[in-house]
Design a protein around this motif. Structure first.
Motif, PDB file in Angstrom:
ATOM      1  N   UNK A  61      53.994 -12.474  16.646  1.00 10.13           N
ATOM      2  CA  UNK A  61      53.004 -12.868  15.645  1.00 10.13           C
ATOM      3  C   UNK A  61      53.684 -12.955  14.283  1.00 10.13           C
ATOM      4  N   UNK A  62      53.276 -13.945  13.479  1.00 11.43           N
ATOM      5  CA  UNK A  62      54.043 -14.238  12.256  1.00 11.43           C
ATOM      6  C   UNK A  62      53.455 -13.664  10.966  1.00 11.43           C
ATOM      7  N   UNK A  63      52.171 -13.339  10.955  1.00  8.83           N
ATOM      8  CA  UNK A  63      51.587 -12.830   9.706  1.00  8.83           C
ATOM      9  C   UNK A  63      51.043 -11.417   9.929  1.00  8.83           C
ATOM     10  N   UNK A  64      50.754 -10.738   8.812  1.00 11.45           N
ATOM     11  CA  UNK A  64      50.198  -9.380   8.901  1.00 11.45           C
ATOM     12  C   UNK A  64      48.888  -9.392   9.681  1.00 11.45           C
ATOM     13  N   UNK A  65      48.042 -10.369   9.372  1.00 16.26           N
ATOM     14  CA  UNK A  65      46.763 -10.446  10.076  1.00 16.26           C
ATOM     15  C   UNK A  65      46.970 -10.711  11.564  1.00 16.26           C
ATOM     16  N   UNK A  66      47.850 -11.649  11.875  1.00 19.22           N
ATOM     17  CA  UNK A  66      48.067 -11.976  13.297  1.00 19.22           C
ATOM     18  C   UNK A  66      48.678 -10.810  14.066  1.00 19.22           C
ATOM     19  N   UNK A 214      47.781  -2.711   5.486  1.00 20.27           N
ATOM     20  CA  UNK A 214      46.437  -2.553   4.941  1.00 20.27           C
ATOM     21  C   UNK A 214      45.333  -3.024   5.881  1.00 20.27           C
ATOM     22  N   UNK A 215      45.675  -3.875   6.838  1.00 22.37           N
ATOM     23  CA  UNK A 215      44.650  -4.336   7.797  1.00 22.37           C
ATOM     24  C   UNK A 215      44.198  -3.162   8.653  1.00 22.37           C
ATOM     25  N   UNK A 238      37.862  -6.264  12.293  1.00 17.97           N
ATOM     26  CA  UNK A 238      39.170  -6.261  11.637  1.00 17.97           C
ATOM     27  C   UNK A 238      38.959  -6.585  10.162  1.00 17.97           C
ATOM     28  N   UNK A 239      39.335  -5.625   9.308  1.00 18.04           N
ATOM     29  CA  UNK A 239      39.116  -5.844   7.876  1.00 18.04           C
ATOM     30  C   UNK A 239      40.439  -5.959   7.125  1.00 18.04           C
ATOM     31  N   UNK A 246      34.577  -7.737   7.169  1.00 16.43           N
ATOM     32  CA  UNK A 246      35.430  -8.084   8.312  1.00 16.43           C
ATOM     33  C   UNK A 246      35.867  -9.555   8.320  1.00 16.43           C
ATOM     34  N   UNK A 247      37.140  -9.762   8.651  1.00 19.35           N
ATOM     35  CA  UNK A 247      37.653 -11.119   8.791  1.00 19.35           C
ATOM     36  C   UNK A 247      37.496 -11.585  10.230  1.00 19.35           C
ATOM     37  N   UNK A 248      37.411 -10.609  11.127  1.00 21.03           N
ATOM     38  CA  UNK A 248      37.299 -10.918  12.560  1.00 21.03           C
ATOM     39  C   UNK A 248      36.367  -9.917  13.228  1.00 21.03           C
ATOM     40  N   UNK A 249      35.597 -10.415  14.204  1.00 19.55           N
ATOM     41  CA  UNK A 249      34.711  -9.532  14.970  1.00 19.55           C
ATOM     42  C   UNK A 249      34.892  -9.846  16.455  1.00 19.55           C
TER      43      UNK A 249
END
Ligand code: 0T9
Length: 379
Positions: A61-66, A214-215, A238-239, A246-249
């Protein structure tokens, strides 16, 4: 209880009575034979990696969120193995063998399609109370999971309530030379079905995965009659760093399929077969390796020769008591093979600080892998 053999009905009843009036270390209670598992708790950390492809994917995965999404996906996908596999393999949840101090379990998952080999080292680092330490790494992908596991148990309205003590820290080596860490806390569990002699686990409350970026993932567990009305349900949010929006549920069944609530796409699907850990042959094992240590006890349990099982178990326990006495007399305490007890872990402290609110785990310490021996080198 239908699942209780008629000859063991009264011993099951008195076992239930003893757990009801007991809290603390259940592992030391003597249980009736039908509920004994031939597998030691030192084998359990293997559940973390039975989908080695999902573990390896964290590094891609390439980003912090991913990466946080990949960690959550892998974590949820381990739950079926961790909490329902004994029901599938042994017919119900069963009482695992209580590991001896210094007991070891080594294994690996071979490389496949460039995902890299994943290695597992487990050591029983305490007997009273039981604490199991583990280290799982995929050097090709720059991934290492370090954790320890203990339990506090109590009894409530017919169920055993298990609070997991311990946590895991996943370290990911990034392409830029930095590392990212994830603090993984462990869910509480309830053991239901005791009355009928067919125990099974339900997860309760909330567990967390806090990233150093931080995620934060918050995973809420529910049984029958909640979100979906079905057992083994979860909902995860996921915040982003510093936000509670949340950015993802995600929602679904952790032992089957779950979905991304915004896209309706499948998030986790554990209906396909998992990959069990590869373990070397018992005859070349060190005496402290779990499957060799418990070989005769396990055979007794598997073959229904409970007298042999209990005789062999007593042998091991007596030998352990003698060892402890000898150590006392000589003034030389037991030395751990692979782990070092660290009272305060700066990585853990940093991750706990990022986490808003109460510390998500009860323990402040870790057992750090000392890298003094690889799984192929026997102590
Ligand atoms: C870490 C896991 C843990 C270990 C087991 C509570 C339990 C020992 C700890 C928490 C793993 O990552 C996940 C799965 C199952 C947990 C076990 C289930 C269980 O029943 C035992 C306890 C100590 C008992 O054996 C209770 C008595 C028994 C008769 C009920 C089946």
């Amino acid at each position: 209880g239908e699942a209780v053999p008629s000859s063991q009905k009264s011993s099951w009843a008195s076992f239930l009575k003893s757990i009801a009036s007991f809290s603390g270390d259940l592992s030391s209670l003597t249980a009736p034979p039908f509920i004994l598992s031939p597998i030691s708790l030192t084998e359990f950390p293997a559940y973390w990696c039975e989908r080695p492809g999902l573990f390896a994917a964290i590094a891609d995965a390439k980003t912090e969120q991913d990466r946080s999404i990949a960690v959550l996906k892998w974590f949820i996908s381990t739950l079926k193995g961790q909490y329902t596999s004994r029901n599938e393999k042994l017919g119900s949840e069963k009482k695992p063998l209580n590991p001896v101090l210094g007991e070891l379990f080594y294994g690996h998952w071979p490389d496949q399609d460039g995902r890299g080999q994943t290695n597992l080292v487990v050591e029983q680092v305490s007997h009273h109370p039981p604490i199991t330490a583990y280290y799982i790494c995929n050097p090709t992908k720059g991934l290492a999971l370090q954790g320890h596991s203990a339990q506090k148990t109590s009894f409530s309205s017919g169920s055993i309530v298990v609070k997991q003590i311990g946590h895991a820290i996943l370290t990911v080596d990034l392409d830029d030379g930095n590392t990212e860490q994830f603090l993984i806390t462990l869910p509480r569990l309830r053991i239901d079905g005791l009355w009928y002699g067919s125990p099974y686990i339900e997860l309760t409350e909330t567990s967390y995965i806090q990233s150093s970026s931080g995620w934060l993932s918050s995973i809420e567990y529910k049984g029958k009659g909640y979100f979906s009305g079905r057992s083994h349900s979860y909902k995860a949010l996921l915040t982003p760093p510093g936000s509670s929006n949340p950015a993802k549920k995600y929602e679904g069944l952790w032992h089957e399929v779950s979905k991304d609530l915004d896209t309706d796409e499948v998030f986790t699907d554990v209906t396909s077969p998992k990959e069990e850990v590869t373990v070397g042959p018992v005859d070349v094992m060190h005496d402290f390796e779990s499957r060799k240590l418990w070989k005769h006890v396990a055979r007794g349990i598997r073959e229904g020769d409970y007298e042999a099982a209990s005789r062999e178990k007593s042998k091991i326990e007596n030998e352990q008591r003698q060892r402890r006495r000898d150590e006392q007399t000589a003034g030389t305490p037991w030395q751990q093979w692979h782990f070092e007890h660290v009272e305060s872990d700066p990585v853990y402290e940093r991750l706990v600080k990022l986490f808003n609110g109460a510390p998500p785990t009860e323990d402040t310490y870790v057992y750090q892998h000392n890298h003094s021996a690889t799984p192929s080198i026997k102590p």
